[in-house]
Design an enzyme around this catalytic site. Sequence first.
Site, mmCIF file in Angstrom:
data_model
loop_
_atom_site.group_PDB
_atom_site.id
_atom_site.type_symbol
_atom_site.label_atom_id
_atom_site.label_comp_id
_atom_site.label_asym_id
_atom_site.label_seq_id
_atom_site.Cartn_x
_atom_site.Cartn_y
_atom_site.Cartn_z
ATOM 1 N N CYS A 37 0.822 -1.231 0.000
ATOM 2 C CA CYS A 37 0.000 0.000 0.000
ATOM 3 C C CYS A 37 0.849 1.271 0.000
ATOM 4 O O CYS A 37 0.335 2.356 -0.266
ATOM 5 C CB CYS A 37 -0.945 0.009 1.188
ATOM 6 S SG CYS A 37 -1.919 -1.482 1.314
ATOM 7 N N HIS A 73 -3.646 6.999 2.918
ATOM 8 C CA HIS A 73 -4.057 5.666 2.472
ATOM 9 C C HIS A 73 -5.427 5.360 3.083
ATOM 10 O O HIS A 73 -5.666 5.645 4.252
ATOM 11 C CB HIS A 73 -3.019 4.641 2.918
ATOM 12 C CG HIS A 73 -3.390 3.245 2.562
ATOM 13 N ND1 HIS A 73 -3.852 2.908 1.306
ATOM 14 C CD2 HIS A 73 -3.382 2.094 3.287
ATOM 15 C CE1 HIS A 73 -4.111 1.611 1.289
ATOM 16 N NE2 HIS A 73 -3.842 1.093 2.461
ATOM 17 N N ASN A 98 -10.266 -0.246 0.627
ATOM 18 C CA ASN A 98 -8.805 -0.178 0.552
ATOM 19 C C ASN A 98 -8.359 -0.740 -0.800
ATOM 20 O O ASN A 98 -8.577 -1.909 -1.085
ATOM 21 C CB ASN A 98 -8.236 -1.008 1.717
ATOM 22 C CG ASN A 98 -6.717 -1.026 1.755
ATOM 23 O OD1 ASN A 98 -6.049 -0.637 0.799
ATOM 24 N ND2 ASN A 98 -6.178 -1.490 2.860
HETATM 25 N N1 COA Z 1 -18.158 -8.697 10.562
HETATM 26 C C1 COA Z 1 -18.533 -8.948 11.833
HETATM 27 N N2 COA Z 1 -17.666 -9.260 12.804
HETATM 28 C C2 COA Z 1 -16.374 -9.313 12.484
HETATM 29 C C3 COA Z 1 -15.915 -9.064 11.183
HETATM 30 C C4 COA Z 1 -16.871 -8.765 10.207
HETATM 31 N N3 COA Z 1 -16.519 -8.503 8.931
HETATM 32 N N4 COA Z 1 -14.572 -9.178 11.169
HETATM 33 C C5 COA Z 1 -14.198 -9.483 12.407
HETATM 34 N N5 COA Z 1 -15.289 -9.567 13.202
HETATM 35 C C6 COA Z 1 -15.334 -9.881 14.607
HETATM 36 C C7 COA Z 1 -14.120 -10.647 15.076
HETATM 37 O O1 COA Z 1 -14.254 -12.020 14.808
HETATM 38 C C8 COA Z 1 -14.101 -10.349 16.551
HETATM 39 O O2 COA Z 1 -15.013 -11.172 17.199
HETATM 40 P P1 COA Z 1 -14.624 -11.887 18.550
HETATM 41 O O3 COA Z 1 -14.387 -10.754 19.509
HETATM 42 O O4 COA Z 1 -15.840 -12.694 18.845
HETATM 43 O O5 COA Z 1 -13.402 -12.693 18.269
HETATM 44 C C9 COA Z 1 -14.631 -8.922 16.597
HETATM 45 O O6 COA Z 1 -15.332 -8.696 15.370
HETATM 46 C C10 COA Z 1 -13.566 -7.877 16.783
HETATM 47 O O7 COA Z 1 -12.531 -8.160 15.866
HETATM 48 P P2 COA Z 1 -11.250 -7.301 15.782
HETATM 49 O O8 COA Z 1 -10.309 -7.913 14.806
HETATM 50 O O9 COA Z 1 -10.745 -6.978 17.160
HETATM 51 O O10 COA Z 1 -11.850 -5.953 15.160
HETATM 52 P P3 COA Z 1 -11.121 -4.610 14.916
HETATM 53 O O11 COA Z 1 -11.821 -3.533 15.597
HETATM 54 O O12 COA Z 1 -9.635 -4.751 15.110
HETATM 55 O O13 COA Z 1 -11.387 -4.400 13.368
HETATM 56 C C11 COA Z 1 -10.195 -4.535 11.309
HETATM 57 C C12 COA Z 1 -10.853 -5.302 12.420
HETATM 58 C C13 COA Z 1 -9.660 -5.537 10.304
HETATM 59 C C14 COA Z 1 -11.227 -3.646 10.647
HETATM 60 C C15 COA Z 1 -9.063 -3.666 11.903
HETATM 61 O O14 COA Z 1 -8.235 -4.453 12.699
HETATM 62 C C16 COA Z 1 -8.232 -2.996 10.864
HETATM 63 O O15 COA Z 1 -8.665 -2.101 10.175
HETATM 64 N N6 COA Z 1 -6.942 -3.369 10.792
HETATM 65 C C17 COA Z 1 -6.033 -2.774 9.878
HETATM 66 C C18 COA Z 1 -6.355 -3.228 8.511
HETATM 67 C C19 COA Z 1 -5.549 -2.565 7.477
HETATM 68 O O16 COA Z 1 -5.327 -1.388 7.522
HETATM 69 N N7 COA Z 1 -5.120 -3.392 6.522
HETATM 70 C C20 COA Z 1 -4.514 -2.963 5.375
HETATM 71 C C21 COA Z 1 -3.151 -2.482 5.557
HETATM 72 S S1 COA Z 1 -2.651 -1.706 4.117
#
Ligand code: COA
Length: 328
Positions: free
Chosen positions: A115, A255, A285
């Site tokens: 990215c 980004h 993204n």
């Molecule tokens: N829908 C519903 N629930 C979901 C889900 C979805 N699409 N994806 C994950 N969950 C659940 C998880 O399973 C977890 O449940 P649990 O507590 O029962 O285990 C809960 O939601 C929380 O998950 P978590 O991973 O802690 O959520 P988060 O707030 O960290 O959000 C992302 C997840 C992926 C959105 C976040 O971590 C993120 O944006 N990370 C960076 C991603 C990024 O920038 N990537 C690209 C880099 S270039």
Amino acid sequence: MQLYPVGIIGTGKYVPERVITNHDLEQMVDTNDEWIVTRTGIKERRMAAPDQATSDLAYHASVKALAAAGITAEELDLIIVATITPDMFFPSTACLLQDKLGAKKAAAFDLSAACSGFIYGLSTASSMIATGMYKHVLVVGAECLSRITDYTDRNTCILFGDGAGAVVLGQVPEGRGFKAFELGADGSGGELLNVRGGGSRMPSSEQSLADRSHFIYMAGSEVFKFAVRIMGGAAEEALRKADMDKSEIDLLVPHQANIRIIQSALNRLNLSEEKCMINLDRYGNVSAGSIPIALAEAVEQGRVKEGDRLVLVGFGGGLTWGAAVVVW
Ligand code: COA
């Protein structure tokens, strides 16, 4: 050695027509619109048609950038395509694009920094023009992330979309153009975000397919913590190199990974949302495509005026990060 001032002289973007909404994803995995919007800010993303590959998206964006710059493809000296979803291993997507554009005099190569690839590409192209080696360089960030997205994995499939953004770099009047770049990498974080299968470490096999190792793997919360730390930090470092204060920023073009990551960068830089280009709600993204698409859209919307000070900043797999300060 004399150094020439270098800036962006044309921008263009292209996104495929097909829209995938959060409601569409509800049909594929156990998720819901409310979760996706509150946790990421994303409402919909685009998906390339079956007969479209990354070079096709790159082509449409590039044609617009060339028109905006007022030059022909034959006037290009170099094409750099930043992508993690090349049409194929080789030839490079940049070579395929060179042929489509008829940019007969241009050298061409792909650049891999996930990215952050577009910022890495800008800094590479800018150095080559500054030293007088080249006059016009096309820098493209283009992705068909839908081809490496696992639509059975709710942790990742909600995030990614397809699209391309392109810019033409050339000499600009004194006082304008790029003022500073900040690039960085931390290879020790490579395990947090990757596609493991299909390379020389794990060649494609029935087993690699069965293990779903040709899709994006992401340790979401680890990447999130890294992103929150690095977005503001990289922007501040680029500003310091440019001898500029954060209060002088007219527009931040970050980004487009997650609205919460963008908001943390805005807090750190003391900026309001009006000074930030945000379009992740519509495109998700797009990896290397995110920043150039956002930039082209900001230009389309008349949000960038001559003399404005822009900060472009991104982070991604590698881990990598990059920021650029540019006076429009
Ligand atoms: N829908 C519903 N629930 C979901 C889900 C979805 N699409 N994806 C994950 N969950 C659940 C998880 O399973 C977890 O449940 P649990 O507590 O029962 O285990 C809960 O939601 C929380 O998950 P978590 O991973 O802690 O959520 P988060 O707030 O960290 O959000 C992302 C997840 C992926 C959105 C976040 O971590 C993120 O944006 N990370 C960076 C991603 C990024 O920038 N990537 C690209 C880099 S270039």
